[in-house]
Write a protein that holds these residues in place. Structure first.
Motif, PDB file in Angstrom:
ATOM      1  N   ASP A 246       0.832  -1.197   0.000  1.00  0.00           N
ATOM      2  CA  ASP A 246       0.000   0.000   0.000  1.00  0.00           C
ATOM      3  C   ASP A 246       0.872   1.254   0.000  1.00  0.00           C
ATOM      4  N   LEU A 247       0.576   2.156  -0.919  1.00  0.00           N
ATOM      5  CA  LEU A 247       1.295   3.434  -0.990  1.00  0.00           C
ATOM      6  C   LEU A 247       0.512   4.474  -0.202  1.00  0.00           C
ATOM      7  N   LEU A 248       1.220   5.347   0.501  1.00  0.00           N
ATOM      8  CA  LEU A 248       0.577   6.285   1.413  1.00  0.00           C
ATOM      9  C   LEU A 248       0.534   7.713   0.895  1.00  0.00           C
ATOM     10  N   ARG A 249       1.261   8.003  -0.187  1.00  0.00           N
ATOM     11  CA  ARG A 249       1.311   9.369  -0.718  1.00  0.00           C
ATOM     12  C   ARG A 249       0.768   9.347  -2.152  1.00  0.00           C
ATOM     13  N   LEU A 250      -0.538   9.481  -2.279  1.00  0.00           N
ATOM     14  CA  LEU A 250      -1.193   9.299  -3.578  1.00  0.00           C
ATOM     15  C   LEU A 250      -1.846  10.564  -4.120  1.00  0.00           C
ATOM     16  N   ASN A 251      -1.653  11.688  -3.456  1.00  0.00           N
ATOM     17  CA  ASN A 251      -2.365  12.907  -3.850  1.00  0.00           C
ATOM     18  C   ASN A 251      -2.029  13.375  -5.261  1.00  0.00           C
ATOM     19  N   ASN A 252      -0.848  13.031  -5.755  1.00  0.00           N
ATOM     20  CA  ASN A 252      -0.489  13.458  -7.110  1.00  0.00           C
ATOM     21  C   ASN A 252      -1.350  12.800  -8.177  1.00  0.00           C
ATOM     22  N   ILE A 253      -2.011  11.715  -7.827  1.00  0.00           N
ATOM     23  CA  ILE A 253      -2.975  11.128  -8.765  1.00  0.00           C
ATOM     24  C   ILE A 253      -4.060  12.142  -9.089  1.00  0.00           C
ATOM     25  N   LEU A 254      -4.482  12.885  -8.087  1.00  0.00           N
ATOM     26  CA  LEU A 254      -5.499  13.921  -8.309  1.00  0.00           C
ATOM     27  C   LEU A 254      -4.953  15.036  -9.190  1.00  0.00           C
ATOM     28  N   ASN A 255      -3.691  15.393  -8.974  1.00  0.00           N
ATOM     29  CA  ASN A 255      -3.084  16.454  -9.792  1.00  0.00           C
ATOM     30  C   ASN A 255      -2.986  16.063 -11.257  1.00  0.00           C
ATOM     31  N   GLU A 256      -2.832  14.755 -11.516  1.00  0.00           N
ATOM     32  CA  GLU A 256      -2.667  14.288 -12.893  1.00  0.00           C
ATOM     33  C   GLU A 256      -3.964  13.732 -13.478  1.00  0.00           C
ATOM     34  N   SER A 257      -5.080  13.900 -12.766  1.00  0.00           N
ATOM     35  CA  SER A 257      -6.337  13.298 -13.223  1.00  0.00           C
ATOM     36  C   SER A 257      -7.043  14.101 -14.302  1.00  0.00           C
ATOM     37  N   SER A 280     -10.164  14.232 -18.732  1.00  0.00           N
ATOM     38  CA  SER A 280     -10.399  14.240 -17.284  1.00  0.00           C
ATOM     39  C   SER A 280     -10.844  12.861 -16.834  1.00  0.00           C
ATOM     40  N   THR A 281     -10.345  12.475 -15.669  1.00  0.00           N
ATOM     41  CA  THR A 281     -10.750  11.227 -15.041  1.00  0.00           C
ATOM     42  C   THR A 281     -12.045  11.470 -14.268  1.00  0.00           C
ATOM     43  N   LYS A 282     -13.016  10.600 -14.487  1.00  0.00           N
ATOM     44  CA  LYS A 282     -14.316  10.742 -13.815  1.00  0.00           C
ATOM     45  C   LYS A 282     -14.438   9.829 -12.597  1.00  0.00           C
ATOM     46  N   THR A 283     -13.758   8.674 -12.653  1.00  0.00           N
ATOM     47  CA  THR A 283     -13.950   7.653 -11.625  1.00  0.00           C
ATOM     48  C   THR A 283     -12.618   7.171 -11.088  1.00  0.00           C
ATOM     49  N   ILE A 284     -12.495   7.116  -9.778  1.00  0.00           N
ATOM     50  CA  ILE A 284     -11.331   6.514  -9.117  1.00  0.00           C
ATOM     51  C   ILE A 284     -11.849   5.455  -8.156  1.00  0.00           C
ATOM     52  N   LYS A 285     -11.330   4.245  -8.318  1.00  0.00           N
ATOM     53  CA  LYS A 285     -11.737   3.153  -7.427  1.00  0.00           C
ATOM     54  C   LYS A 285     -10.507   2.512  -6.798  1.00  0.00           C
ATOM     55  N   PHE A 286     -10.488   2.472  -5.484  1.00  0.00           N
ATOM     56  CA  PHE A 286      -9.444   1.755  -4.754  1.00  0.00           C
ATOM     57  C   PHE A 286      -9.860   0.287  -4.693  1.00  0.00           C
ATOM     58  N   SER A 287      -9.383  -0.483  -5.651  1.00  0.00           N
ATOM     59  CA  SER A 287      -9.807  -1.879  -5.770  1.00  0.00           C
ATOM     60  C   SER A 287      -9.015  -2.785  -4.841  1.00  0.00           C
ATOM     61  N   GLY A 288      -7.692  -2.724  -4.946  1.00  0.00           N
ATOM     62  CA  GLY A 288      -6.832  -3.570  -4.133  1.00  0.00           C
ATOM     63  C   GLY A 288      -5.786  -2.772  -3.401  1.00  0.00           C
ATOM     64  N   GLN A 289      -6.121  -1.566  -3.033  1.00  0.00           N
ATOM     65  CA  GLN A 289      -5.221  -0.663  -2.308  1.00  0.00           C
ATOM     66  C   GLN A 289      -6.068   0.114  -1.338  1.00  0.00           C
ATOM     67  N   ASN A 290      -5.635   0.178  -0.081  1.00  0.00           N
ATOM     68  CA  ASN A 290      -6.362   0.970   0.908  1.00  0.00           C
ATOM     69  C   ASN A 290      -6.217   2.460   0.626  1.00  0.00           C
ATOM     70  N   THR A 291      -7.158   3.236   1.135  1.00  0.00           N
ATOM     71  CA  THR A 291      -7.233   4.660   0.815  1.00  0.00           C
ATOM     72  C   THR A 291      -6.729   5.500   1.980  1.00  0.00           C
ATOM     73  N   PRO A 292      -5.614   6.187   1.810  1.00  0.00           N
ATOM     74  CA  PRO A 292      -5.145   7.081   2.883  1.00  0.00           C
ATOM     75  C   PRO A 292      -6.148   8.208   3.138  1.00  0.00           C
ATOM     76  N   CYS A 293      -6.335   8.551   4.388  1.00  0.00           N
ATOM     77  CA  CYS A 293      -7.249   9.641   4.723  1.00  0.00           C
ATOM     78  C   CYS A 293      -6.814  10.953   4.065  1.00  0.00           C
ATOM     79  N   SER A 294      -5.500  11.133   3.913  1.00  0.00           N
ATOM     80  CA  SER A 294      -4.993  12.370   3.310  1.00  0.00           C
ATOM     81  C   SER A 294      -5.473  12.528   1.872  1.00  0.00           C
ATOM     82  N   PHE A 295      -5.642  11.422   1.150  1.00  0.00           N
ATOM     83  CA  PHE A 295      -6.124  11.465  -0.230  1.00  0.00           C
ATOM     84  C   PHE A 295      -7.560  11.976  -0.276  1.00  0.00           C
ATOM     85  N   ILE A 296      -8.415  11.413   0.580  1.00  0.00           N
ATOM     86  CA  ILE A 296      -9.822  11.821   0.611  1.00  0.00           C
ATOM     87  C   ILE A 296      -9.953  13.270   1.060  1.00  0.00           C
ATOM     88  N   LYS A 297      -9.191  13.647   2.062  1.00  0.00           N
ATOM     89  CA  LYS A 297      -9.263  15.023   2.558  1.00  0.00           C
ATOM     90  C   LYS A 297      -8.824  16.007   1.485  1.00  0.00           C
TER      91      LYS A 297
END
Length: 512
Positions: A246-257, A280-297
């Protein structure tokens, strides 16, 4: 007799052609010359409006074959002209005739283009599907030469991401072979596995040089690789049975979406094209990776802002919430605290873009009972007016207190109008009581994780008094052999469903 003007006729044709296949569209085009011309223009310049999906292999074959016949015709005409020139070197009249022949040949080519329903020489955008998923399509050089106005090919296929490895046998060069024509994909899986392929999600030489195996999970990956896929939907998967990647620093996915929010100027191998077409990306699904709270926030905080620059392209988010705050370097073993949950979703009420919010169990062991999940969620959801689909797959609604909290959704002056509700198989009994009094829910989706609710499903149908529930969709995992269970559930449905409003029972395999 009243006739339609061209503008109204064009709009009407778009409506009629929407979601049809190419053979059905061809039938419409044969109604009249005017209809053919209008449809040809739609397919050439506006095919996105009608959702026409064509076979990629057929399109390539069509262009190459047409090019072959065109070249043969030109060669034959040139040979005839050369023979005439040799026989009539001193005859000016014949030379003039030969020039006229050449002009006629060019006119014939133009006429041939005009009678093609798909005018590939002028087409700008196509939606394709390849014969096989997960294979990055290689565009023949002849297509780039002949489709001179083609700017983008959008693939409906599922594609697994490839990352930069810095090695000559890596797949990084593949991404450059189709330029200047741009690719985009409907569905992309971002898999990572630290110990083997596909490896960590490295996008460029800089990241490769900075990468540290011991600190892979807290490294700030840029995820610039997304610019090569331009996904509409992305699925995040840690390719590890123990979920140790599990990766914990995923916010750049939003920057590149989306291209509008991307500020990157370095590519997979060096330089991105600054003239990228918007996506633009419309849908993001955490299928086999947990979601860091920092990403949602990060997502919710930016979507709540009044000024532009947020991640308002994201319409659907499926999460597996884990106990990781912004500064944490490891996932905590204990469940997320009430305090962290409320902090993470503090701006959910102000969300301006997300329509679908789905909660799935944390991996590998769900433990949402450790907090007041449902109560906290309703507290944060109050005031939201955008969400119309809510997923509670992570939580077992099993007692009257849970039902009482869920029933707050009936108050649509304070809560969003939920039309589609997800639940797990253990929640069916209480969910049925809620649906009977919530007139907004017209679709129920039951996610079967490991328990087949035959008895509960039967009781649900017998007690169903909803005047609005029209569809039940049962979603099961792809790794279950589910054929016999489907047959049993169908029998239960047809024997026990006495509600004339509820007409549809659907089954769906959830793969990602």
């Amino acid at each position: 007799m009243t006739t339609l003007n061209n503008f109204i006729f064009s709009d009407l044709i778009i409506f009629l052609l929407k979601d049809l296949n190419i053979k059905e569209i061809l039938n419409y085009s044969l109604i009249s010359k005017q209809t053919f011309k209008v449809i040809q223009n739609i397919l050439t310049f506006n095919s996105k409006e009608i959702n026409l999906i064509i076979s990629y292999e057929s399109f390539i074959s069509y262009v190459l074959k047409d090019n072959y016949y065109e070249n043969n015709n030109n060669n034959n005409n040139n040979n005839n002209n050369n023979n005439n020139n040799n026989n009539n070197n001193n005859n000016n009249n014949n030379n003039n005739n030969n020039n006229n022949n050449n002009n006629n040949n060019n006119n014939n080519n133009n006429n041939n283009d005009n009678i093609k329903l798909i005018n590939y020489k002028n087409i700008e955008y196509i939606i394709c599907k390849t014969e096989k998923d997960q294979i990055y399509p290689i565009l023949p050089a002849e297509i780039k030469e002949k489709c001179i106005n083609l700017k983008r090919i959008h693939f409906m296929n599922l594609m697994d991401s490839m990352y930069y490895t810095g090695r000559i046998y890596s797949n990084s060069h593949v991404h450059e072979q189709h330029k200047p024509i741009q690719y985009s994909f409907e569905r992309v899986r971002l898999l990572w596995d630290i110990g083997s392929r596909p490896g960590p999600p490295i996008s460029n030489k800089k990241e490769l040089s900075e990468y540290n195996y011991q600190r892979y999970h807290i490294y700030q990956y840029s995820f610039q690789i997304l610019q090569h896929y331009k996904p509409t939907k992305m699925y995040l998967i840690s390719n590890d049975d123990d979920y140790g990647c599990d990766l914990l620093r995923l916010n750049n996915i939003l920057n590149e979406s989306s291209s509008s929010s991307s500020s990157s100027d370095s590519s997979f191998t060096g330089n991105y094209n600054q003239n990228n077409l918007p996506f633009s990306t419309k849908t993001i699904k955490f299928s086999g990776q947990n979601t860091p709270c920092s990403f949602i926030k990060c997502l919710l905080d930016n979507n709540s802002k009044n000024n532009s620059g947020g991640y308002d392209n994201i319409k659907s988010i499926s999460i597996r919430l884990c106990n990781v705050d912004e500064e944490d370097t490891n996932i905590k073993n204990e469940p997320i605290s009430n305090e962290l949950f409320l902090k993470t979703f503090s701006n959910l009420s102000k969300n301006k873009s997300i329509k679908r919010l789905l909660f799935y169990p944390t991996l590998p062991e769900p433990d949402e009972k450790g907090i007041n999940f449902l109560e906290n969620l309703m507290h944060c959801l109050k005031g939201n007016k955008q969400i119309n689909t809510l997923g509670l797959v992570n939580y077992n609604i099993e007692n009257d207190n849970d039902l009482s909290i869920l029933n707050q959704l009936i108050d649509t002056t304070s809560f969003p109008i939920i039309n589609t509700l997800y639940c797990n198989s253990k929640s069916i009994e209480k969910i049925s009581l809620h649906i009977n009094i919530n007139e907004n829910i017209n679709t129920l989706k039951i996610c079967i994780l490991n328990y087949i609710p035959f008895k509960e499903f039967k009781n649900f149908l017998i007690s169903n008094q909803s005047k609005h529930l029209k569809t039940i969709k049962i979603i099961y995992s792809w790794y279950f052999s589910f054929k016999e269970e489907i047959d049993q559930l169908k029998i239960i449905f047809f024997e026990n469903n006495k509600n004339l409003i509820l007409k549809n029972l659907l089954f769906c395999e959830e793969k990602y």
